[in-house]
Scaffold this motif. Structure first.
Motif, short mmCIF file in Angstrom:
data_model
loop_
_atom_site.label_atom_id
_atom_site.label_comp_id
_atom_site.label_asym_id
_atom_site.label_seq_id
_atom_site.Cartn_x
_atom_site.Cartn_y
_atom_site.Cartn_z
N ARG A 326 0.75 -1.32 0.45
CA ARG A 326 0.36 0.19 -0.04
C ARG A 326 0.46 0.93 -0.02
N HIS A 327 0.36 2.37 -0.83
CA HIS A 327 0.95 3.59 -1.45
C HIS A 327 1.13 4.50 -0.48
N ASP A 328 2.10 5.52 0.33
CA ASP A 328 1.83 6.52 1.28
C ASP A 328 1.58 8.06 -0.12
N GLN A 329 0.47 8.12 0.31
CA GLN A 329 0.57 9.22 -0.98
C GLN A 329 0.75 10.46 -0.63
N TYR A 330 1.09 10.55 0.47
CA TYR A 330 1.83 11.83 1.30
C TYR A 330 3.46 11.49 0.84
N GLU A 331 3.85 10.81 0.41
CA GLU A 331 5.39 9.63 0.76
C GLU A 331 5.95 10.79 -1.00
N MET A 332 5.65 11.22 -1.73
CA MET A 332 6.03 12.34 -2.60
C MET A 332 6.75 13.21 -2.04
N PHE A 333 6.32 13.64 -1.22
CA PHE A 333 6.56 15.20 -0.53
C PHE A 333 7.78 15.04 0.34
N HIS A 334 7.85 13.38 1.18
CA HIS A 334 9.72 13.57 1.29
C HIS A 334 10.13 13.05 0.97
N HIS A 335 10.59 12.58 -0.88
CA HIS A 335 11.91 12.71 -0.91
C HIS A 335 12.50 13.46 -1.76
N MET A 336 11.91 14.71 -1.77
CA MET A 336 12.14 15.62 -3.09
C MET A 336 14.04 16.38 -1.98
N PHE A 337 13.72 16.38 -0.89
CA PHE A 337 15.58 17.04 -0.23
C PHE A 337 15.32 16.38 0.67
N ALA A 338 16.63 16.19 1.55
CA ALA A 338 17.60 15.56 2.78
C ALA A 338 16.04 16.12 3.80
N ASP A 339 16.07 17.87 3.72
CA ASP A 339 15.01 18.15 4.41
C ASP A 339 14.31 18.87 4.53
N MET A 340 12.80 18.56 3.93
CA MET A 340 11.15 19.51 3.60
C MET A 340 11.42 20.63 3.40
N THR A 341 11.25 21.07 2.92
CA THR A 341 10.84 23.02 2.31
C THR A 341 10.22 23.14 3.05
N PRO A 342 9.80 24.26 3.20
CA PRO A 342 8.80 25.03 3.99
C PRO A 342 7.32 25.01 2.89
N GLU A 343 7.71 25.30 2.06
CA GLU A 343 6.53 25.17 0.71
C GLU A 343 6.67 24.54 0.34
N LEU A 344 6.98 22.58 0.42
CA LEU A 344 6.67 21.45 0.77
C LEU A 344 5.69 20.93 1.94
N GLN A 345 6.04 22.05 2.66
CA GLN A 345 5.20 21.20 3.94
C GLN A 345 3.87 21.99 4.26
N ARG A 346 3.85 23.04 3.49
CA ARG A 346 2.19 23.30 3.27
C ARG A 346 1.37 23.34 1.66
N GLN A 347 2.62 22.46 1.52
CA GLN A 347 1.33 21.98 -0.14
C GLN A 347 1.23 20.84 0.67
N MET A 348 1.70 20.19 1.72
CA MET A 348 2.11 18.64 1.89
C MET A 348 0.59 18.89 2.92
#
Lengths: 370, 326
Positions: A326-348
């Motif tokens: 079963r895939h995690d639908q939010y996982e796409m946000f987690h592997h863009m950078f070593a640390d999630m950017t504030p903008e990606l946190q907002r979008q998630m």
């Protein structure tokens, strides 16, 4: 100032050890322990049965578009056999047999074809890169890995795969050029399966062979019967040995044939004849290897059946495991950078809020998320 | 503190990183013997040898694609694209692999590399040598896009880019390469990528810029104060991906007015993203529409006419007056 033909000191050799009629060149026959021969056969058969399973699963809608490897198993497996665990293997996308030999789990490969990044997340301990989609672009990072192997100085080598169509791409040529200039321990394998979707090999390049392209970049090449596992292993061993000793790259053109469709979205009847396919079916690498093993006495009909049963059970288990995923639908946000950017946190957060709102029956007053 | 040009400061950042970490290597066209066409890689071949300062054949895609493979072998390559325009020859590798590997493999394979290139116009160069592609790169999720404006931040940001675990596109405003000197600390310094800086504090209007046009913007701010009694705050964006919405919005909430300045074309430029974020987050604080002073949606003219295209202090002043007097 005479006018004369230049002598280019490079060689291109043709190599065939076991032909499709079962004729064996004893002098060229590679030494392979019986146990390895059985394992090679099992892997090739596994690849073929996995391929058939994938094809049917695509038709049933259980995976996405699938690119079969039927007929090309020897042209990747022989290379995987010729390298060690510390060496690198950089696939294109029809190297399932090599991947299975290297230890890839079938459920992981299924995940890739079912559209999940988990299928590209190479298991720890395997020095491979995942399937590559943009044609020939993998040649560049394959060259880079080989370059890194040279700089590290530990005798590692890198096998990189590309198709006949890919040899028309700039990336193939740039990678070949760099490999020659830096004398990288790279074995560049061309799986010449005669067709790049609908474009036949003759329309792809005016060169008599693809192998000869190595000459332009300053190294040697083999053209081998790519459906002859023994010939592939002989060429691969020589190229790997040379690379390991600092002798630089080798190009190996495997003459093979795509017995199946380009992908499940393709209808080859539109561009090639059934007669041609039949002609190549007679050169299939799998029965050729089985007959060789039987003749050698390392396999019998009973043993063959036992191997098939074993593979089928493993395939069933892998398919079952794959379908539990079963895939995690939010996982796409987690592997863009070593640390999630504030903008990606907002979008998630925005996406999670939307899902909650939808689950509430779209009744809750939408809230503003920043 | 020694005074340095941006070229010297960038050179220093690379030398420091290469001395500290044997996995850092520089690769590109003419970066070794010739020390780079702008001399940014001066002395690297002598100090680190041909395996770590690599003169490559002329193929941008192989430089970038090869660097991807080197990353998998534990190296940290700094790729030099000789000019901004030629980075497009490697675009498919940047788009197709550099930015994707971490996500594609769920963190198993990453590309901790830097792609440096001279950026922008203003040095009377021939065609393809004056491009401003930051929005093109900023639109590719997975890349960080950094543009220093002066020697000190160039050195600190390049160091941060080299240390970053993810790929960074590092755009060096070539008009600023030798335009002025700044004090650069003797010990290594880093800045956080993704943070803007207030280059000048003010209360009447926020001027937002980066790279070479920051100088024109600061000049405009001086003149606005001297001639028009307008106290402008100037923000140096420094990183267009990630973009520091917080600093930009905080300033605009204070001033209520803004002008965005960049030399890249206006349409879908970074200015558009900045305006959108202000509208989304600070609309009710705005006293006037936000103005954009940018390159035009034309191809940057050949150099005889490039200064007409590039924003200067005068255009910034005119736009600011229109905003303030709205």
């Amino acid at each position: 100032m005479p006018r004369k033909t230049l002598e280019i000191p490079r060689k291109i050799e043709w190599l065939s050890v076991l032909d499709h009629e079962g004729n064996l060149d004893k002098k060229l026959e590679p030494k392979i322990p019986a146990e390895d021969l059985r394992k090679l056969y099992k892997t090739m058969l596994n690849s073929r049965m996995f391929d058939e399973r994938c094809f049917h699963m695509q038709r049933q809608g259980r995976i996405g578009t699938y690119g079969p490897t039927k007929g090309q198993e020897a042209a990747s497996l022989g290379f995987a056999y010729a390298i060690g665990k510390d060496d690198w293997l950089v696939p294109s996308f029809r190297e399932t047999a090599a991947m299975l030999w290297r230890g890839w789990e079938m459920d992981k490969i299924l995940l890739w074809w079912a559209g999940n990044e988990a299928g590209a997340s190479v298991a720890e301990g395997i020095n491979d890169l995942p399937i590559c989609v943009p044609v020939a672009s993998q040649c560049q990072y394959g060259m880079g890995v080989a370059w890194g192997c040279k700089l590290r100085g530990k005798g590692q080598v890198c096998i990189t795969f590309c198709g006949d169509g890919g040899t028309s791409e700039g990336d193939f040529h740039e990678a070949m050029n760099f490999a020659g200039v830096y004398q990288t321990p790279m074995v560049m394998v061309i799986q010449n399966n005669q067709w790049a979707i609908s474009i036949p090999r003759e329309s792809q390049t005016a060169s008599q062979t693809i192998a000869q392209k190595a000459v332009a970049y300053g190294f040697d090449a083999f053209q081998v019967d790519g459906n002859d596992l023994l010939a592939v292993i002989v060429a691969a061993r020589e190229a790997v040995e040379k690379a390991r000793k600092g002798g630089g790259p080798t190009l190996i053109e495997c003459i093979t044939y795509r017995l199946g469709v380009h992908t499940t979205a393709d209808d080859p009847k539109k561009y090639r004849s059934d007669d041609e396919v039949k002609e190549w079916e007679a050169k299939d690498p799998l029965p050729r290897l089985r007959d060789y093993l039987i003749k050698k006495g390392v396999l019998d009909e009973k043993g063959d059946q036992a191997v098939r049963d074993e593979i089928k059970a493993a395939l069933d288990a892998a398919t079952h495991k794959f379908e539990q995923y079963r895939h995690d639908q939010y996982e796409m946000f987690h592997h863009m950078f070593a640390d999630m950017t504030p903008e990606l946190q907002r979008q998630m957060a925005e996406l999670k809020d939307y899902h909650e709102w939808k689950e509430s029956g779209k009744k809750r007053q939408p809230s503003r998320v920043i | 503190m020694p005074q340095m040009t941006m070229v010297q400061a960038l050179n220093l950042a690379m030398k420091e990183a290469m001395r500290e970490d044997p996995n850092v290597m520089v690769m590109g066209e003419d970066v070794g013997q010739d020390e780079g066409v702008f001399r940014v890689t001066e002395g690297l071949l002598d100090e680190f040898g041909p395996d770590r300062c690599v003169d490559t054949p002329l193929a941008e895609a192989a430089i970038v694609g090869g660097a991807v493979g080197l990353c998998f072998m534990g190296f940290k390559p700094i790729c030099e694209m000789q000019f901004d325009g030629f980075s497009m020859q490697a675009f498919h590798q940047t788009e197709g692999h550099v930015r994707r590997f971490r996500n594609r493999t769920r963190g198993r394979h990453t590309c901790p590399m830097v792609i440096r290139m001279p950026y922008g116009g203003g040095i009377r160069a021939i065609e393809h040598h004056s491009e401003a592609p930051e929005a093109t790169y900023a639109h590719l999720a997975g890349l960080k896009v950094v543009l220093p404006s002066g020697p000190r931040n160039a050195r600190a940001l390049l160091r941060a880019a080299i240390l970053d675990p993810d790929p960074v596109i590092f755009l060096e405003p070539k008009a600023s390469y030798r335009a002025f000197r700044e004090d650069v600390p003797e010990t290594p310094e880093t800045m956080e990528i993704g943070k803007a800086q207030i280059a000048r504090t003010g209360k009447d209007v926020t001027l937002i810029s980066y790279a070479a046009t920051l100088r024109a913007t600061l000049d405009a701010a001086e003149e606005l104060e001297d001639e028009h009694d307008i106290d402008a705050e100037v923000i140096d964006v420094l990183s267009v991906a990630p973009l520091d919405s917080e600093t930009i919005n905080a300033s605009i909430r204070k001033t209520g007015r803004a002008v965005v300045v960049h030399e890249a074309p206006r349409h879908c430029g970074v200015g558009a993203e900045i305006v959108a974020r202000v509208v989304e987050e600070s609309l009710l604080y705005l006293e006037a529409p936000i103005k954009r002073v940018t390159g035009f949606d034309t191809i940057i003219p050949f150099f005889a006419n490039e200064m007409t295209y590039l924003p200067d202090a005068g255009r910034v002043i005119k736009a600011t007056l229109e905003t303030v007097r709205f």
